[in-house]
Design a protein around this motif. Structure first.
Motif, PDB file in Angstrom:
ATOM      1  N   LEU A 106       0.836  -1.207   0.000  1.00 31.66           N
ATOM      2  CA  LEU A 106       0.000   0.000   0.000  1.00 31.66           C
ATOM      3  C   LEU A 106       0.870   1.256   0.000  1.00 31.66           C
ATOM      4  O   LEU A 106       0.612   2.211  -0.734  1.00 31.66           O
ATOM      5  CB  LEU A 106      -0.896   0.027   1.236  1.00 31.66           C
ATOM      6  CG  LEU A 106      -2.292  -0.566   1.180  1.00 31.66           C
ATOM      7  CD1 LEU A 106      -2.988  -0.355   2.520  1.00 31.66           C
ATOM      8  CD2 LEU A 106      -3.100   0.046   0.052  1.00 31.66           C
ATOM      9  N   CYS A 107       1.888   1.248   0.850  1.00 33.73           N
ATOM     10  CA  CYS A 107       2.769   2.412   0.947  1.00 33.73           C
ATOM     11  C   CYS A 107       3.481   2.659  -0.378  1.00 33.73           C
ATOM     12  O   CYS A 107       3.635   3.813  -0.810  1.00 33.73           O
ATOM     13  CB  CYS A 107       3.778   2.213   2.075  1.00 33.73           C
ATOM     14  SG  CYS A 107       3.067   2.397   3.728  1.00 33.73           S
ATOM     15  N   ARG A 108       3.906   1.614  -1.031  1.00 35.76           N
ATOM     16  CA  ARG A 108       4.599   1.790  -2.319  1.00 35.76           C
ATOM     17  C   ARG A 108       3.654   2.353  -3.373  1.00 35.76           C
ATOM     18  O   ARG A 108       4.061   3.158  -4.217  1.00 35.76           O
ATOM     19  CB  ARG A 108       5.220   0.467  -2.753  1.00 35.76           C
ATOM     20  CG  ARG A 108       6.289   0.016  -1.759  1.00 35.76           C
ATOM     21  CD  ARG A 108       7.275  -0.965  -2.268  1.00 35.76           C
ATOM     22  NE  ARG A 108       8.260  -1.236  -1.218  1.00 35.76           N
ATOM     23  CZ  ARG A 108       9.430  -1.806  -1.413  1.00 35.76           C
ATOM     24  NH1 ARG A 108       9.791  -2.153  -2.634  1.00 35.76           N
ATOM     25  NH2 ARG A 108      10.265  -2.015  -0.413  1.00 35.76           N
ATOM     26  N   LYS A 109       2.394   1.938  -3.294  1.00 40.62           N
ATOM     27  CA  LYS A 109       1.403   2.490  -4.224  1.00 40.62           C
ATOM     28  C   LYS A 109       1.263   4.002  -4.049  1.00 40.62           C
ATOM     29  O   LYS A 109       1.064   4.741  -5.031  1.00 40.62           O
ATOM     30  CB  LYS A 109       0.053   1.803  -3.996  1.00 40.62           C
ATOM     31  CG  LYS A 109      -1.051   2.266  -4.943  1.00 40.62           C
ATOM     32  CD  LYS A 109      -2.364   1.547  -4.657  1.00 40.62           C
ATOM     33  CE  LYS A 109      -3.101   2.204  -3.516  1.00 40.62           C
ATOM     34  NZ  LYS A 109      -4.475   1.680  -3.323  1.00 40.62           N
ATOM     35  N   HIS A 110       1.418   4.450  -2.808  1.00 39.76           N
ATOM     36  CA  HIS A 110       1.246   5.883  -2.507  1.00 39.76           C
ATOM     37  C   HIS A 110       2.575   6.637  -2.457  1.00 39.76           C
ATOM     38  O   HIS A 110       2.590   7.827  -2.102  1.00 39.76           O
ATOM     39  CB  HIS A 110       0.507   6.048  -1.181  1.00 39.76           C
ATOM     40  CG  HIS A 110      -0.937   5.638  -1.229  1.00 39.76           C
ATOM     41  ND1 HIS A 110      -1.927   6.466  -1.694  1.00 39.76           N
ATOM     42  CD2 HIS A 110      -1.544   4.471  -0.886  1.00 39.76           C
ATOM     43  CE1 HIS A 110      -3.092   5.839  -1.625  1.00 39.76           C
ATOM     44  NE2 HIS A 110      -2.893   4.625  -1.137  1.00 39.76           N
ATOM     45  N   GLY A 111       3.693   5.979  -2.763  1.00 39.57           N
ATOM     46  CA  GLY A 111       4.991   6.647  -2.722  1.00 39.57           C
ATOM     47  C   GLY A 111       5.445   7.004  -1.324  1.00 39.57           C
ATOM     48  O   GLY A 111       6.112   8.026  -1.115  1.00 39.57           O
ATOM     49  N   THR A 112       5.102   6.140  -0.361  1.00 43.80           N
ATOM     50  CA  THR A 112       5.362   6.400   1.056  1.00 43.80           C
ATOM     51  C   THR A 112       6.351   5.368   1.597  1.00 43.80           C
ATOM     52  O   THR A 112       6.290   4.190   1.247  1.00 43.80           O
ATOM     53  CB  THR A 112       4.043   6.310   1.853  1.00 43.80           C
ATOM     54  OG1 THR A 112       3.143   7.312   1.361  1.00 43.80           O
ATOM     55  CG2 THR A 112       4.263   6.513   3.330  1.00 43.80           C
ATOM     56  N   LEU A 113       7.247   5.814   2.480  1.00 42.06           N
ATOM     57  CA  LEU A 113       8.124   4.885   3.189  1.00 42.06           C
ATOM     58  C   LEU A 113       7.397   4.334   4.407  1.00 42.06           C
ATOM     59  O   LEU A 113       6.670   5.060   5.091  1.00 42.06           O
ATOM     60  CB  LEU A 113       9.404   5.584   3.640  1.00 42.06           C
ATOM     61  CG  LEU A 113      10.388   6.041   2.552  1.00 42.06           C
ATOM     62  CD1 LEU A 113      11.550   6.798   3.196  1.00 42.06           C
ATOM     63  CD2 LEU A 113      10.902   4.857   1.752  1.00 42.06           C
ATOM     64  N   LEU A 114       7.618   3.055   4.708  1.00 43.24           N
ATOM     65  CA  LEU A 114       6.991   2.416   5.870  1.00 43.24           C
ATOM     66  C   LEU A 114       8.065   2.128   6.920  1.00 43.24           C
ATOM     67  O   LEU A 114       9.027   1.407   6.666  1.00 43.24           O
ATOM     68  CB  LEU A 114       6.309   1.111   5.460  1.00 43.24           C
ATOM     69  CG  LEU A 114       5.733   0.258   6.600  1.00 43.24           C
ATOM     70  CD1 LEU A 114       4.692   1.035   7.416  1.00 43.24           C
ATOM     71  CD2 LEU A 114       5.132  -1.037   6.035  1.00 43.24           C
TER      72      LEU A 114
END
Length: 428
Positions: free
Chosen positions: A206-214
């Motif tokens: 999900l984070c990669r879909k939104h360009g977010t680091l987890l």
């Protein structure tokens, strides 16, 4: 050129000694008279003239835990310099053990010298630049602490909340990521203040879909529950040495994958903390392929202990560790039910086996129960923390202390303590 013969040298030395003796009179003790004018106002402490005394206690709270003798003995090994090749070889062995328990092939796997809070601080100071949006999934005190630290690094902090004991669904997270568009999402896998276990599978994608680091806190969970950094696409993880790992509280193991390091290297502003700068730590721990430079004096004996604790974990194997924690937790749940006690986290799927939160029954003073455990048996269980303060007892089943025998002991004392507290109340 100036030249002095042997006799001349002796004359010069004698005159220098005489001058020194004349200008600074000495007392019988050899201390200068000037120095004796200053009186010591602080005397030698009497407390340090007696032998160190430490009671033996069974630590069944949320950490730290008791340490195996093998780990204690590792700390007695000879001291080495923090850049000696023999010591850096031990550091490399620690890295391989951490890659195993994190389940990662990331290059940057190292430790911050400090406890789990140091891992949280390192995560925030390395990832956040001023005005970066960071989304905190908060369902207990560690989300609160993370938000506090993120504010201190000038992050644009957004918080989504769940009641204490609940966890976030993928739908919750997808909606929040769409709304806030954060650079970083921070989550806690095992929320030790409430006993909740956050599912992580699917969050990374999900984070990669939104360009977010987890970034994930696993201080109270790693080693006790499944965790797959690479397979779950987690970018940053940290933990603490004093929980399931069963080493002294002194090290915060962590890993940054390539996506996380790309953000670090692309920073437009300097990392604010020198001590927790991941680029320096990566070099000191031999993660960047460059010659190691002095960053700080690593806690040598603590690294020995961590290495030995990781060795014990690797010998047992992660699958066995996870199974042991799951079965001991279930034994505890069943025994508490037999005592008529309720768990704070209703849904078994949302409970972390490493920290069990037990509802304090109405009319019972929780402090009297914890004091009974300690005063009569030298066994620690803890009260609540943050949102669970005054509402629960917390029992830790972590690493070396996670055994059926320790579960039986806690249940036996709990039964006795509740009866004792009730008897005291009836006699009032």
């Amino acid at each position: 050129m100036f030249s002095v013969g042997a006799r001349g040298v002796r004359r010069v030395v004698r005159s220098m000694v005489a001058a020194t003796t004349t200008s600074t009179p000495r007392t019988a003790t050899g201390v200068s008279a000037a120095a004796e004018v200053i009186k010591m106002d602080v005397s030698q402490p009497q407390s340090l003239k007696k032998a160190l005394s430490v009671p033996n206690k069974l630590l069944m709270g949320p950490g730290p835990v008791n340490i195996p003798l093998r780990v204690h003995n590792a700390m007695m090994k000879p001291m080495l310099g923090h850049l000696h090749p023999e010591f850096t070889e031990i550091m490399d062995e620690v890295k391989e053990g951490l890659r195993y328990i994190f389940q990662t092939k990331a290059n940057v796997v190292c430790c911050v010298s400090g406890t789990g809070h140091a891992g949280m601080e390192a995560t925030m100071c390395n990832l956040i630049e001023p005005n970066d949006v960071i989304l905190i999934a908060q369902n207990g005190i560690w989300g609160e602490r993370a938000a506090d630290m993120a504010h201190r690094h000038d992050g644009d902090v957004r918080v989504i909340e769940k009641p204490a004991g609940d966890v976030f669904s993928l739908h919750d997270l997808d909606s929040a990521l769409s709304q806030h568009k954060p650079a970083i999402l921070f989550m806690v896998q095992g929320e030790s203040s409430t006993g909740a276990l956050q599912p992580l599978e699917g969050v990374g994608s999900l984070c990669r879909k939104h360009g977010t680091l987890l970034a994930v806190d696993t201080v109270a969970s790693l080693g006790g529950v499944p965790f797959y950094m690479d397979a779950w696409e987690i970018d940053v993880v940290y933990t603490g040495s004093q929980k399931v790992i069963s080493a002294p509280p002194s090290m915060a193991p962590m890993a940054f994958n390539d996506r996380a390091m790309a953000k670090v290297h692309a920073r437009k502003t300097p990392i604010r903390s020198f001590y927790t700068d991941i680029t320096w730590l990566a070099n000191y721990w031999g993660c960047d392929g460059l010659p190691r430079k002095y960053h700080h004096t690593g806690p040598v004996s603590s690294v020995y202990a961590l290495r030995e604790a990781l060795s014990m974990m690797c010998e047992e194997g992660l699958e066995s560790l996870w199974s042991r924690h799951r079965s001991c937790a279930q034994k505890l749940y069943d025994g508490l039910a037999d005592l008529g006690l309720q768990l704070f986290v209703d849904d078994p799927a949302k409970r972390t086996p490493t920290v069990t939160t037990i509802c304090v029954p109405n009319g019972v003073d929780w402090t009297k129960v914890t004091k009974y455990f300690m005063s009569k048996y030298r066994v620690e269980i803890s009260g609540g923390l943050g949102p669970s303060a005054g509402k629960v007892w917390r029992v830790g089943l972590m690493g070396y202390n996670c055994t059926p025998e320790n579960v039986d002991k806690v249940l036996s004392i709990m039964k006795e303590a509740l009866a004792n507290v009730s008897k005291l109340k009836s006699n009032l």
